[in-house]
Design a protein around this motif. Structure first.
Motif, PDB file in Angstrom:
ATOM      1  N   PRO B 256       1.014  -1.125   0.076  1.00  0.00           N
ATOM      2  CA  PRO B 256       0.068  -0.084  -0.027  1.00  0.00           C
ATOM      3  C   PRO B 256       0.633   1.276   0.150  1.00  0.00           C
ATOM      4  O   PRO B 256       0.286   2.163  -0.919  1.00  0.00           O
ATOM      5  CB  PRO B 256      -0.706   0.001   1.157  1.00  0.00           C
ATOM      6  N   GLU B 257       1.855   1.467   0.713  1.00  0.00           N
ATOM      7  CA  GLU B 257       2.529   2.541   1.034  1.00  0.00           C
ATOM      8  C   GLU B 257       3.267   2.958  -0.607  1.00  0.00           C
ATOM      9  O   GLU B 257       3.562   4.046  -0.818  1.00  0.00           O
ATOM     10  CB  GLU B 257       3.791   2.354   1.927  1.00  0.00           C
ATOM     11  N   GLN B 258       3.691   1.840  -1.069  1.00  0.00           N
ATOM     12  CA  GLN B 258       4.305   2.080  -2.432  1.00  0.00           C
ATOM     13  C   GLN B 258       3.366   2.386  -3.685  1.00  0.00           C
ATOM     14  O   GLN B 258       3.618   3.376  -4.404  1.00  0.00           O
ATOM     15  CB  GLN B 258       5.048   0.640  -2.929  1.00  0.00           C
ATOM     16  N   ILE B 259       2.191   2.039  -3.366  1.00  0.00           N
ATOM     17  CA  ILE B 259       1.199   2.451  -4.457  1.00  0.00           C
ATOM     18  C   ILE B 259       0.740   4.040  -4.065  1.00  0.00           C
ATOM     19  O   ILE B 259       0.609   4.634  -4.887  1.00  0.00           O
ATOM     20  CB  ILE B 259      -0.226   1.828  -4.144  1.00  0.00           C
ATOM     21  N   ASP B 260       0.692   4.160  -2.866  1.00  0.00           N
ATOM     22  CA  ASP B 260       0.214   5.515  -2.364  1.00  0.00           C
ATOM     23  C   ASP B 260       1.366   6.605  -3.076  1.00  0.00           C
ATOM     24  O   ASP B 260       0.935   7.723  -3.422  1.00  0.00           O
ATOM     25  CB  ASP B 260       0.273   5.806  -0.834  1.00  0.00           C
ATOM     26  N   GLN B 261       2.473   6.077  -2.854  1.00  0.00           N
ATOM     27  CA  GLN B 261       3.686   6.828  -3.390  1.00  0.00           C
ATOM     28  C   GLN B 261       3.488   7.128  -4.840  1.00  0.00           C
ATOM     29  O   GLN B 261       3.636   8.270  -5.618  1.00  0.00           O
ATOM     30  CB  GLN B 261       5.110   6.404  -3.110  1.00  0.00           C
ATOM     31  N   ILE B 262       3.381   6.070  -5.597  1.00  0.00           N
ATOM     32  CA  ILE B 262       2.929   6.119  -7.147  1.00  0.00           C
ATOM     33  C   ILE B 262       1.981   7.330  -7.461  1.00  0.00           C
ATOM     34  O   ILE B 262       2.068   8.128  -8.335  1.00  0.00           O
ATOM     35  CB  ILE B 262       2.932   4.778  -7.617  1.00  0.00           C
ATOM     36  N   LEU B 263       0.819   7.072  -6.828  1.00  0.00           N
ATOM     37  CA  LEU B 263      -0.287   7.990  -7.055  1.00  0.00           C
ATOM     38  C   LEU B 263       0.139   9.349  -6.682  1.00  0.00           C
ATOM     39  O   LEU B 263      -0.203  10.265  -7.272  1.00  0.00           O
ATOM     40  CB  LEU B 263      -1.447   7.573  -6.161  1.00  0.00           C
ATOM     41  N   SER B 264       0.712   9.455  -5.552  1.00  0.00           N
ATOM     42  CA  SER B 264       1.101  10.976  -5.193  1.00  0.00           C
ATOM     43  C   SER B 264       1.974  11.632  -6.170  1.00  0.00           C
ATOM     44  O   SER B 264       1.887  12.720  -6.389  1.00  0.00           O
ATOM     45  CB  SER B 264       1.754  10.833  -3.897  1.00  0.00           C
ATOM     46  N   GLN B 265       3.146  10.865  -6.587  1.00  0.00           N
ATOM     47  CA  GLN B 265       3.792  11.395  -7.471  1.00  0.00           C
ATOM     48  C   GLN B 265       3.315  11.701  -9.085  1.00  0.00           C
ATOM     49  O   GLN B 265       3.443  12.523  -9.654  1.00  0.00           O
ATOM     50  CB  GLN B 265       4.948  10.685  -7.927  1.00  0.00           C
ATOM     51  N   GLN B 266       2.399  10.990  -9.443  1.00  0.00           N
ATOM     52  CA  GLN B 266       1.777  10.892 -10.890  1.00  0.00           C
ATOM     53  C   GLN B 266       0.757  11.667 -10.953  1.00  0.00           C
ATOM     54  O   GLN B 266       0.250  12.214 -12.003  1.00  0.00           O
ATOM     55  CB  GLN B 266       1.615   9.357 -11.189  1.00  0.00           C
ATOM     56  N   LEU B 267      -0.347  11.644  -9.933  1.00  0.00           N
ATOM     57  CA  LEU B 267      -1.701  12.512 -10.409  1.00  0.00           C
ATOM     58  C   LEU B 267      -1.408  13.734  -9.933  1.00  0.00           C
ATOM     59  O   LEU B 267      -0.718  14.599  -9.408  1.00  0.00           O
ATOM     60  CB  LEU B 267      -2.646  11.956  -9.288  1.00  0.00           C
ATOM     61  N   ASP B 268      -2.135  14.480 -10.753  1.00  0.00           N
ATOM     62  CA  ASP B 268      -2.398  16.047 -10.688  1.00  0.00           C
ATOM     63  C   ASP B 268      -3.026  16.750  -9.515  1.00  0.00           C
ATOM     64  O   ASP B 268      -4.347  16.326  -9.486  1.00  0.00           O
ATOM     65  CB  ASP B 268      -2.964  16.449 -11.984  1.00  0.00           C
ATOM     66  N   PRO B 269      -2.380  17.018  -8.546  1.00  0.00           N
ATOM     67  CA  PRO B 269      -3.354  17.625  -7.430  1.00  0.00           C
ATOM     68  C   PRO B 269      -4.351  18.446  -7.803  1.00  0.00           C
ATOM     69  O   PRO B 269      -5.197  18.521  -6.860  1.00  0.00           O
ATOM     70  CB  PRO B 269      -1.987  17.960  -6.385  1.00  0.00           C
ATOM     71  N   GLU B 270      -4.186  19.215  -8.632  1.00  0.00           N
ATOM     72  CA  GLU B 270      -5.392  20.269  -9.171  1.00  0.00           C
ATOM     73  C   GLU B 270      -6.675  19.491  -9.312  1.00  0.00           C
ATOM     74  O   GLU B 270      -7.579  20.305  -9.303  1.00  0.00           O
ATOM     75  CB  GLU B 270      -4.833  21.121  -9.977  1.00  0.00           C
ATOM     76  N   ARG B 271      -6.526  18.434  -9.680  1.00  0.00           N
ATOM     77  CA  ARG B 271      -7.556  17.630 -10.346  1.00  0.00           C
ATOM     78  C   ARG B 271      -8.507  17.083  -8.931  1.00  0.00           C
ATOM     79  O   ARG B 271      -9.232  16.118  -9.416  1.00  0.00           O
ATOM     80  CB  ARG B 271      -7.292  16.778 -11.284  1.00  0.00           C
ATOM     81  N   GLY B 272      -8.019  17.312  -7.872  1.00  0.00           N
ATOM     82  CA  GLY B 272      -8.571  16.611  -6.657  1.00  0.00           C
ATOM     83  C   GLY B 272      -8.259  15.200  -6.387  1.00  0.00           C
ATOM     84  O   GLY B 272      -7.166  14.590  -7.133  1.00  0.00           O
ATOM     85  N   ALA B 273      -8.618  14.832  -5.306  1.00  0.00           N
ATOM     86  CA  ALA B 273      -8.096  13.666  -4.574  1.00  0.00           C
ATOM     87  C   ALA B 273      -8.731  12.598  -5.292  1.00  0.00           C
ATOM     88  O   ALA B 273     -10.089  12.607  -5.481  1.00  0.00           O
ATOM     89  CB  ALA B 273      -8.095  13.368  -3.077  1.00  0.00           C
ATOM     90  N   LEU B 274      -8.472  11.098  -5.253  1.00  0.00           N
ATOM     91  CA  LEU B 274      -9.167  10.083  -5.566  1.00  0.00           C
ATOM     92  C   LEU B 274      -9.938   9.857  -4.406  1.00  0.00           C
ATOM     93  O   LEU B 274      -9.685  10.021  -3.170  1.00  0.00           O
ATOM     94  CB  LEU B 274      -8.190   8.945  -5.736  1.00  0.00           C
ATOM     95  N   GLN B 275     -11.195   9.271  -4.702  1.00  0.00           N
ATOM     96  CA  GLN B 275     -12.169   9.001  -3.389  1.00  0.00           C
ATOM     97  C   GLN B 275     -11.683   7.323  -3.011  1.00  0.00           C
ATOM     98  O   GLN B 275     -12.280   7.023  -1.933  1.00  0.00           O
ATOM     99  CB  GLN B 275     -13.600   9.094  -4.015  1.00  0.00           C
ATOM    100  N   PHE B 276     -11.836   6.587  -4.173  1.00  0.00           N
ATOM    101  CA  PHE B 276     -11.922   4.966  -3.701  1.00  0.00           C
ATOM    102  C   PHE B 276     -10.368   4.413  -3.661  1.00  0.00           C
ATOM    103  O   PHE B 276     -10.079   3.753  -2.790  1.00  0.00           O
ATOM    104  CB  PHE B 276     -12.425   4.756  -5.086  1.00  0.00           C
ATOM    105  N   ILE B 277      -9.607   4.663  -4.782  1.00  0.00           N
ATOM    106  CA  ILE B 277      -8.571   3.928  -4.777  1.00  0.00           C
ATOM    107  C   ILE B 277      -7.416   4.602  -4.104  1.00  0.00           C
ATOM    108  O   ILE B 277      -7.165   5.622  -4.443  1.00  0.00           O
ATOM    109  CB  ILE B 277      -8.169   3.981  -6.506  1.00  0.00           C
ATOM    110  N   ASP B 278      -6.618   3.820  -3.451  1.00  0.00           N
ATOM    111  CA  ASP B 278      -5.532   3.999  -2.717  1.00  0.00           C
ATOM    112  C   ASP B 278      -4.609   2.742  -2.544  1.00  0.00           C
ATOM    113  O   ASP B 278      -5.034   1.636  -3.191  1.00  0.00           O
ATOM    114  CB  ASP B 278      -5.505   4.985  -1.526  1.00  0.00           C
ATOM    115  N   GLY B 279      -3.641   2.968  -1.801  1.00  0.00           N
ATOM    116  CA  GLY B 279      -2.760   1.487  -1.454  1.00  0.00           C
ATOM    117  C   GLY B 279      -3.269   0.497  -0.903  1.00  0.00           C
ATOM    118  O   GLY B 279      -3.547  -0.642  -1.252  1.00  0.00           O
ATOM    119  N   ILE B 280      -4.396   1.029   0.011  1.00  0.00           N
ATOM    120  CA  ILE B 280      -4.949  -0.077   0.891  1.00  0.00           C
ATOM    121  C   ILE B 280      -6.120  -0.662   0.018  1.00  0.00           C
ATOM    122  O   ILE B 280      -6.234  -1.881   0.108  1.00  0.00           O
ATOM    123  CB  ILE B 280      -5.560   0.757   2.310  1.00  0.00           C
TER     124      ILE B 280
END
Lengths: 312, 312, 312, 312
Positions: B256-280
């Motif tokens: 989970p922590e690694q996935i969260d890191q990928i998402l945090s690096q890759q996603l554009d924060p200006e487009r808001g946070a994901l609601q469903f998908i994260d590492g867990i």
């Protein structure tokens, strides 16, 4: 595409604007008891089912999802906490399928099932042998027809596992008291130190998750560890939540191989294999999806006798 | 308890004896196109929704579950395989919500959406801004109104991610060909070596899981790695499956922590946070429950053009 | 406006695309007999009702329309033809409400009710006292559990009135033979010369009137006089036809005052007043609306054993 | 037996526990106007239909029953009273089918239709040519989009026939005022001395006849003669009442042959034959069944602006 023109349909509302309609092909038992309106019926596609007050409790097609999810996480937890599940108390559970799952555990010496409605228990015993599979005849089982509140007050702190297999608290009736902080404290006081408590904890779909988050929040004020999880059995038309509570820590990322080893050691192979729960399933169940995790974290309402689940 | 007496109800059958009825409080668009019957409507409890040929495709209340689950696992997989998701091909996806999720990824340079039904795309664009959130205007997006089969034949092996966002193949119509071994081979041949393919893969509830197990089985004859998973969105009345396929290995227990890191690096924060998908969530999704794992392992049917999904 | 969220609904299709849904608030009796599927239940707005094979037979709220319309025109006809209705044969009629209406006539000395399904008769006797009002205990009544065809073959030409109170012949089962020319000839041969026969003769609404026109047409090949008429009881969701047949002329415009006089002389005042039938009602009933009159005149199909009502 | 799995169903409640469900196979027009929610659709078995606020107004399969029953009794009455129906005022009547029936009368020189909802009129004109059959183009017709109350206040006492073709007054909205004593007085004052007024007057089935009996009772406080009657159109799920009111006597047992002669003289044969109304039909219509006659006689409630039809 065409459908048979069935003429008996059971409608279960899950919002005021949404219901599931299920064809009933044969009515097996129907009764208005002092507590509820009961229907046991054959359905077109879901096998036999039990409905109480307009809500499907279980159907033979997917009840294994519900009953395995209710029983085994708590039993595993006791083992992981270093205990042995010997005495199990079931609140509700008329179909006898919760008993069936408990009785798989070789360590179990005593199961007491407390259900308020003897007429429903008797009807399930007669018409749902697929579910109870003779569990009512097991010498380890005792059925007590009583209010769970009364029974709990009288009993001692002897229980390794307590399972709350009750209808949702959304209807009028006494069940709403069984979802309050006061009741959960009562439960805690009757558990062995390494005991575990699991409760059916309401739907977790985005349109209706407040009951779930509030039950979890309330449990967290009483127990040191609370692990929510959910199943998706089509019988319920949406995901249905549970919560496992204990005083010992609950591992949020159980090691599948270790769980499988526990199950393999503890379960009676003559009673057949589990269909749903194993190590991988359990690991998956405990990973609460982000939106739900966030809703639980944000929840502030605690159910108490003064602020019980609202009767909607 | 009482319900508003709505008069317009949409019934979606999931077996011949079971349907979900949902109140429509306002019809926003309705059309019989050359390909399908379309309804865009406001519902009582599920917000706005798109229905095609009597099947809900998505509703604003829980479409985030569907669209995040469709898009992000494949994108993450490309990163984990050492690639960068730059070019994404979406098959179907009229609502524009799949586009919306893809566009969160900063690495994405080009998204082509191929949908056969221009009338439906236009209606979604007009009536479902909550879903597409302007994605159709993004300069990286190109919408092609064409048969996915034709488009795929013409295009080169340039795609990092291909997403199949199609209706179930259970109706008459051309979609059934898009669930066959031949088509999956076509897909594979158009992906980059470290590319990933995700397909909406049918319901996974106990009464209706054959389509899902067959799609997964068919994918396994074509791709080196296939990871099935499912979401619990009440819009669909039961769990809905997906399958992620790739030539590189897919980790069945992502960290989970690694996935969260990928998402945090890759996603554009200006487009808001994901609601469903994260590492867990992702770790949980990939733990296929035992009964389903067993059904997939036991499946022998491979969908081919000669043995396509049966039109039921 | 809102409705109680009833969960048990009975749907009766009258076309493949149209059904009536009625909330059942309590199930009183349910059985699959060798002949049919029976439900006796309390409804939300129609009182108690009897349903057979998915078709409402009668409800306490408007059964007076059906049973008075079935019985009294034939009885009046016998008197107008110069006879006295002493012996009455009822085919079907499980609820006992046809008996109740027949027993109002002081001249009646014997009523035989022949019903094929003893289980349904027994259940009606137990659960529908509002309908039979003790008629089964009347010393003039004899209930025979038998096939109407068999009974009729054995009996002599002694009957003043024969009443066919059967389900529609649209279902599989033996009833279809009771709507054929051969059977109507049998009936005629068992009637006194001034006798009368009335049959429930199917719906008369514009979308579904063929069965009605064919029954009437068939009767016209057997009896010298046939008078069709219809009631509109909401229980049936549309107008329901009858046909009165006799060898003596039937006055198409009965004089209301004369009918009232007959009823006043013949009916036992201790059994209460009729609610529906009187002279004015009868005059109105016999005025078949133009579109139906024309459809009957144009009908050419005669039901015979070789060409029976089709099982739809 | 099986049914096509239609997915759009329109439910019309006639009690809180009873509804009719009708499959819609194509939506032709839908709109929420300032006054009501409108649906024009193709149905599975009833042809095309117009629904307003969840109530079917008419379907092409049986609208002839409704519209002929609404128009011709009043027209005949004027002739029988010695007048000639030249000017006809229609209140409501969006489908144009009431116009169609009025225009059959050769004596008619002017028909004004006053409907509050121009959007509904326009949609009917576009989508229901089977109903209006070009009536809106007839030079004798004038359509006024206005509140019937306002129009009536302005107009003079010039009308030979006034026809109230309005929705039931059971919904919120202004229509309830058009069923009061005050309004009926207004109507009376705008009629020629030998004029006639007919109003759609609510269901007459045993479970729901109060509105009908009260409208009739209210009319009797205003007009010298009132003749109630009812039709049996399956579109409405039960019998639907009308009331004809006049200052001249209305013959309760019209001579069929005389009525046929009037119709034959007055109607334009080029517009085709009537389907429903003729002398025999009219004689039948006016014979109010005993239970209804008694309920009307026993009614004491008069609708006034202070005591209007309750909004249920």
């Amino acid at each position: 595409m065409s459908s048979p023109r069935s003429f008996f349909w059971v409608q279960e509302y899950f919002t005021p604007w949404d219901y599931t309609a299920r064809a009933v092909t044969r009515i097996l038992a129907y009764r208005k008891t002092p507590f509820q309106e009961m229907l046991i019926a054959e359905t077109g596609a879901f096998g036999k089912g039990l409905m109480l007050d307009g809500h499907w409790q279980s159907t033979t097609v997917d009840e294994f999802l519900y009953h395995e999810a209710l029983v085994h996480p708590a039993m595993v937890q006791v083992v992981q906490a270093g205990g042995i599940p010997r005495r199990v108390l079931v609140l509700g559970g008329a179909e006898g399928a919760t008993l069936r799952e408990v009785l798989r555990w070789r360590s179990v010496e005593q199961v007491v099932m407390v259900d308020i409605d003897g007429e429903v228990v008797a009807a399930c015993r007669e018409h749902l042998p697929e579910m109870h599979q003779g569990s009512f005849e097991d010498p380890r089982v005792e059925v007590v027809i009583a209010d769970a509140l009364d029974f709990l007050q009288e009993t001692g702190p002897i229980w390794d596992v307590i399972l709350s297999d009750l209808s949702d608290p959304i209807e009028s009736g006494p069940a709403y008291r069984l979802f309050t902080q006061e009741f959960f404290r009562q439960i805690r006081s009757k558990l062995q130190p390494d005991g575990a408590f699991t409760i059916q904890a309401g739907p977790t779909g985005p349109v209706e998750l407040h009951q779930h988050t509030r039950i979890v929040r309330t449990l967290k004020t009483v127990f040191a560890a609370v692990q929510p999880y959910a199943i998706y059995a089509p019988t319920y038309g949406g995901p249905l939540g549970f919560a496992l509570a204990a005083q010992d820590p609950i591992s949020p990322r159980p090691e599948p191989e270790q769980i499988d080893q526990i199950l393999s050691q503890q379960l009676d192979p003559e009673r057949g294999a589990l269909q749903f729960i194993d190590g991988i399933t359990l690991l998956g169940l405990y990973q609460v999806p982000a939106h739900l995790r966030r809703a639980i974290a944000a929840e502030t309402v605690v159910y108490t006798l003064d602020n019980p689940p609202r009767i909607e």
